[in-house]
Motif scaffolding. Structure first.
Motif, short mmCIF file in Angstrom:
data_model
loop_
_atom_site.label_atom_id
_atom_site.label_comp_id
_atom_site.label_asym_id
_atom_site.label_seq_id
_atom_site.Cartn_x
_atom_site.Cartn_y
_atom_site.Cartn_z
N SER A 74 0.83 -1.21 0.00
CA SER A 74 0.00 0.00 0.00
C SER A 74 0.86 1.25 0.00
N ASP A 75 1.95 1.26 0.78
CA ASP A 75 2.84 2.42 0.82
C ASP A 75 3.48 2.68 -0.54
N LEU A 76 3.94 1.59 -1.21
CA LEU A 76 4.55 1.76 -2.55
C LEU A 76 3.53 2.31 -3.54
N LEU A 77 2.27 1.83 -3.49
CA LEU A 77 1.24 2.30 -4.42
C LEU A 77 0.91 3.77 -4.17
N ALA A 78 0.85 4.21 -2.91
CA ALA A 78 0.54 5.60 -2.59
C ALA A 78 1.62 6.54 -3.11
N GLN A 79 2.90 6.13 -2.96
CA GLN A 79 3.99 6.97 -3.46
C GLN A 79 3.93 7.09 -4.99
N ALA A 80 3.60 6.00 -5.68
CA ALA A 80 3.51 6.05 -7.15
C ALA A 80 2.37 6.96 -7.59
N ASN A 81 1.21 6.88 -6.91
CA ASN A 81 0.06 7.73 -7.26
C ASN A 81 0.37 9.21 -7.05
N ARG A 82 1.04 9.55 -5.92
CA ARG A 82 1.38 10.95 -5.64
C ARG A 82 2.35 11.47 -6.69
N PHE A 83 3.29 10.63 -7.13
CA PHE A 83 4.25 11.04 -8.16
C PHE A 83 3.51 11.40 -9.45
N ASP A 84 2.52 10.57 -9.82
CA ASP A 84 1.77 10.81 -11.05
C ASP A 84 0.91 12.08 -10.92
N ARG A 85 0.27 12.28 -9.78
CA ARG A 85 -0.58 13.48 -9.58
C ARG A 85 0.26 14.76 -9.55
N SER A 86 1.45 14.70 -8.95
CA SER A 86 2.31 15.88 -8.90
C SER A 86 2.67 16.35 -10.31
N ALA A 91 -0.36 18.08 -11.75
CA ALA A 91 -0.65 19.32 -11.03
C ALA A 91 0.25 20.45 -11.50
N ARG A 92 1.52 20.20 -11.75
CA ARG A 92 2.43 21.26 -12.21
C ARG A 92 1.98 21.82 -13.56
N GLU A 93 1.42 20.94 -14.44
CA GLU A 93 0.91 21.43 -15.72
C GLU A 93 -0.32 22.34 -15.51
N ASP A 94 -1.20 21.92 -14.56
CA ASP A 94 -2.40 22.75 -14.27
C ASP A 94 -2.00 24.11 -13.71
N THR A 113 -3.99 25.94 -3.62
CA THR A 113 -4.12 24.55 -3.13
C THR A 113 -3.19 23.62 -3.90
N GLN A 114 -3.14 23.78 -5.21
CA GLN A 114 -2.29 22.91 -6.04
C GLN A 114 -0.81 23.13 -5.69
N LYS A 115 -0.41 24.38 -5.52
CA LYS A 115 0.99 24.65 -5.19
C LYS A 115 1.36 24.05 -3.84
N THR A 116 0.47 24.23 -2.88
CA THR A 116 0.74 23.68 -1.54
C THR A 116 0.85 22.17 -1.59
N TRP A 117 -0.07 21.56 -2.34
CA TRP A 117 -0.07 20.09 -2.40
C TRP A 117 1.22 19.58 -3.07
N VAL A 118 1.62 20.23 -4.17
CA VAL A 118 2.84 19.78 -4.88
C VAL A 118 4.06 19.92 -3.96
N ALA A 119 4.12 21.01 -3.18
CA ALA A 119 5.27 21.22 -2.29
C ALA A 119 5.34 20.15 -1.21
N GLU A 120 4.22 19.55 -0.87
CA GLU A 120 4.20 18.56 0.21
C GLU A 120 4.53 17.14 -0.27
N GLN A 121 4.69 16.92 -1.57
CA GLN A 121 4.90 15.57 -2.10
C GLN A 121 6.38 15.23 -2.27
N GLY A 122 7.18 15.51 -1.26
CA GLY A 122 8.63 15.29 -1.37
C GLY A 122 9.03 13.82 -1.43
N ASP A 123 8.23 12.87 -0.83
CA ASP A 123 8.63 11.46 -0.77
C ASP A 123 8.01 10.63 -1.89
#
Length: 862
Positions: free
Chosen positions: A340-352, A355-358, A534-544
């Motif tokens: 589950s931890d590996l899947l969550a990290q992969a999903n956050r990477f894809d969303r980040s 989000a940067r394009e948006d 909100t998008q900027k804050t969220w992207v900044a929090e996805q360091g891992d």
């Protein structure tokens, strides 16, 4: 006026409610029908309706189905006085007024006198401002004219630059009104001074009537005293006859009383013997019950022991199975967590990444939006709204004035002057004019003065009809001048040009706004800014976040999750089964212990009872008590027969009634003799000379009081007439009040809506007729319900902000802002909190979440 506390009992749906209001903002919250609106109505009833009133409005507040009296009590400040005021209607009607602080501290009034005193104090307050400072639930959202509010007029006069109420310069109207106030109330009904004078006249008239009646009553008192003497003689004879009737009864009564005493003692003995029989029978019944209870408890204990032993044998195998399942579930959960931890990290990477394009797209959109907004602001700032009806009106006035001037000159008398010998100089209204052979014609529209220096002077006055026409013409010119000044134009042509420019700028502004709306595609700029942050804050929090195969990890996570769920389901079922078995065993253990105690207590109780008395002893006691009861009943019957032989209860009742009648006759005779003595003493103290002197003095006082009243009425009516004349002249200057009121309301509106284009139109009655925003002028009655409500709140806040502290009244809002969107709601709430100079603000609401932004408010929950 300041409201400190309000208590209502048995008022509509309120059983008992006590609310204390502080300074600043107070929020009173409660569910619908909790009595919030009824509290405000309760205070109105306290002020308006006498406790002795029985009209429909008073009866309507009595709780349905309850025979109780509605009660209301309030502590409030009015003028320099702080009072406690209480009323109860319909039942035990009561009115109480106590002065807590101020010039009359410690004084109190009750009844209608208390109501009248409070009414005089209340009428001295600005009741127009009091009524206009409310926004109540279920009332029409209409703007009330404020021109009759004396407090607001005084404040606006100061804003307009007039000097008021200082020791060196006081307006004449204020001084005259102060004199009128000595005679009349604010509603211009007769005040205390005139009422007191009328009261003195009435009291003197009453004294004259009383003195006259006293003379007439002297003869009646003498006749009444003679009647009392005759009544004393008659009652003395009646009493003698009753004593003669009583004598033969005394001997028979002595025998009857002795028989009654014997019966009373026998009845006590029979009752005691009956209690002995009942006690012996109860003891025998209790012994039988103890024997049966001991046997029943023994049988129940044996059955429970057998059930407990069976439950112990069934519970043992389940515990081993639960332990094995728990170990397996723990191992499967640990594997599932890693995936589950590996899947969550992969999903956050894809969303980040997305989000940067948006973020880039939103930043570009906002840049275009800000440019259009800046251009709209520039156009808006240059707008000066011109009402087309105003343009049409001034054009018509200009044409009417031209026509009127032409008609006036054509219809007026003419002066024609000609020099008969060469050129001559004359003074025409003080101006030097040279006359020649040609006639010099002058229309006579006003008084015209012609002077031949050193020789003669004459004046020609226009006909009365010409003067009236000229007066109308001057009124039209004044109206045109005021209309042009109100709209900032020097001429009618300039006003028409300003209107054309305004229409062109409005079309340009509409086109810019349409472009800005199309750019946002249905969204608001604030929403886009919020999304961007909100998008900027969220992207900044996805360091891992780490890249991974999402599909493969999803499938693996799903498989492991199913395994964990299946194992935990089986484990949960087994635990539930084991818990049920343990609960059943514990219940049986408890029942066995309880039954042991029950059996032991039953056996012990039976043994202790038999130690005190054997079963045979109880049977003997019952037989002995029954025999004694039969003997005592026989003695009672013999005593009753002896009473009947002596004459019985009838003889005793006849004797008793005779004694009572004699006592009553003696009491009445004493009363008549005492009344005779009192009346004779009163009559002896009276004298015709003293009563006549009192009548003469009362007549003189009545004449003096009538003369004083006539003098006061003359002065009062003269002052009132002068006040009315001054008020008519004051109304002509009322236009000055509009500007400071509009300024205060527009400042508040621009801060609330964060829009520099906010404006209002206000008529001469100080009522808001239109709202202006972004160059759009909308009549008040065509605004949405939410916009009307918001503007009504701002009007009340602006009014409260303008009036002085000593004239301030509480601002009340009842279940408002229910039609406002979230952003407008928060802005109006901020306006309420920031407008600290508004004094006391009381908010009644069923939803206190609307006012969560009022962090400094006092909260009261009903």
């Amino acid at each position: 006026m300041r409201l400190e506390s309000l208590t209502a009992r048995n008022f509509r749906g309120i059983d008992s409610q006590d609310v204390t209001f502080g300074d600043g903002i107070t929020i009173v919250s409660g569910f619908n029908e909790a009595g919030k609106t009824s509290l405000i109505e309760a205070f109105d009833h306290l002020i308006e309706h006498k406790a002795t009133s029985n009209n429909g409005k008073v009866r309507s507040v009595q709780p349905v189905g309850k025979d109780v009296g509605p009660e209301v009590e309030a502590v409030f400040t009015v003028g320099p006085h702080k009072v406690r005021y209480f009323k109860r209607w319909l039942k035990s009607k009561t009115t109480e007024l106590t002065f807590l602080e101020g010039p009359r501290r410690g004084q109190s009034e009750t009844g209608d006198a208390a109501h009248n005193v409070l009414t005089d104090l209340w009428e001295g307050m600005d009741t127009t401002l009091w009524k206009a400072s409310r926004l109540m639930q279920a009332t029409a959202l209409e703007v009330s004219p404020l021109s009759s509010s004396s407090s607001l007029q005084k404040a606006l006069s100061v804003q307009a630059g007039e000097v008021i109420d200082d020791t060196s310069s006081t307006p004449v109207l204020t001084r005259v009104s102060e004199i009128v106030d000595e005679f009349y109330t604010k509603g211009r009904a007769e005040g205390k001074l005139l009422k007191d004078a009328r009261k003195r006249v009435q009291e003197a008239q009453n004294d004259v009537t009383d003195s006259t009646s006293a003379l007439e009553a002297l003869e009646a008192d003498i006749a009444a005293l003679t009647a009392l003497e005759e009544e004393i003689n008659q009652r003395t004879g009646d009493l003698k006859l009753e004593h003669e009737r009583l004598a033969p009864l005394e001997e028979q009564v002595t025998v009857a009383h002795a028989a009654k005493a014997t019966i009373k003692e026998s009845e006590k003995t029979v009752a005691s013997a009956q209690k002995d029989v009942d006690s012996a029978q109860a003891a025998l019944d209790a012994r039988s019950l103890l024997i049966a209870s001991a046997k029943e408890a023994e049988d129940e204990l044996a059955a429970l022991k057998e059930k407990r032993n069976s439950a112990r044998e069934d519970a043992a195998p389940l515990e081993k199975e639960i332990s094995d399942l728990a170990a397996r579930a723990k191992e499967e959960r640990e594997k599932h967590k890693v995936v589950s931890d590996l899947l969550a990290q992969a999903n956050r990477f894809d969303r980040s990444k997305r989000a940067r394009e948006d973020i880039k797209a939103m930043e570009a959109l906002l840049t275009k939006y800000e440019a259009l907004t800046s251009e709209i602001a520039q156009v808006t700032a240059g707008l000066s709204p011109i009402d087309p009806k105003t343009v049409e009106k001034v054009t018509d006035l200009e044409r009417e004035i031209e026509i009127a001037e032409t008609v006036a000159k054509a219809g007026a008398a003419q002066i024609s002057m000609v020099a008969l010998a060469g050129d001559r100089h004359v003074l025409l209204d003080g101006e030097d004019i040279s006359l020649g052979e040609s006639p010099h014609n002058i229309p006579v529209l006003t008084d015209v003065t012609v002077e031949v220096p050193g020789e003669l002077r004459f004046t020609v006055s226009p006909h009365a009809t010409s003067a009236e026409a000229l007066s109308r013409l001057e009124a039209q010119r004044d109206e045109l001048k005021y209309l042009l000044a109100d709209n900032g134009a020097e001429s009618v042509k300039a006003l028409r040009s300003a209107r054309v420019f305004f229409e062109e700028q409005e079309r340009k502004l509409a086109a810019l706004k349409e472009s800005r709306t199309d750019l946002l595609d249905g969204k608001s700029a604030d929403d886009i800014r919020d999304d961007l942050a909100t998008q900027k804050t969220w992207v900044a929090e996805q360091g891992d976040a780490k890249e991974g195969d999402i599909d493969a990890l999803t499938a693996q996570e799903k498989e492991l999750s199913g395994q964990v769920s299946d194992t935990e389901a089986v484990l949960s079922a087994k635990k539930a089964e084991a818990e049920t078995a343990r609960n059943q065993l514990a219940t049986l253990e408890g029942r066995v212990e309880n039954q042991r105690g029950t059996h032991s207590r039953a056996v012990t109780a039976l043994a202790e009872a038999r130690e005190r008395n054997s079963d045979e002893e109880l049977d003997k006691t019952l037989a002995s008590a029954s025999k004694a009861l039969d003997q005592h009943i026989a003695g009672l019957n013999a005593a009753k027969e002896k009473l009947e032989e002596s004459g019985g209860d009838a003889l005793l009742e006849d004797h008793e009634s005779t004694l009572k009648h004699i006592a009553g006759l003696e009491q009445r005779l004493d009363e008549v003799r005492r009344q005779y003595g009192q009346d004779k003493a009163v009559l002896d103290s009276k004298n015709t000379v003293g009563i006549q002197q009192k009548l003469d003095a009362s007549t003189s006082e009545m004449q003096r009081a009538e003369q004083e009243l006539e003098s006061l009425l003359s002065r009062a009516e003269s002052a009132k007439l002068l006040e009315e004349v001054l008020i008519r002249h004051q109304q002509a200057a009322h236009r000055k009040y509009i500007a400071p009121f509009r300024h205060a309301l527009e400042e508040l509106g621009r801060a609330t809506y964060q829009n520099p284009t906010f404006g209002v139109d206000i008529d001469e009655e100080l009522a808001v007729t239109h709202r202006i925003m972004d160059g759009v002028l909308i009549p008040f009655d065509q605004l949405s319900t939410g916009a009307k409500e918001q503007l009504s709140i701002l009007i009340k806040l602006a009014t409260a902000q303008l009036v002085s502290d000593e004239d301030a009244v509480p601002v009340m809002f009842d279940d408002t802002l229910g039609y406002s969107d979230r952003r407008r709601l928060h802005r109006v709430v901020s306006a309420i909190e920031n407008n600290t100079s508004a004094g006391q603000v009381i908010i009644f609401t069923a939803n206190d979440d609307r006012f969560a932004g009022l962090t400094n408010a006092t909260h009261i929950r009903l």
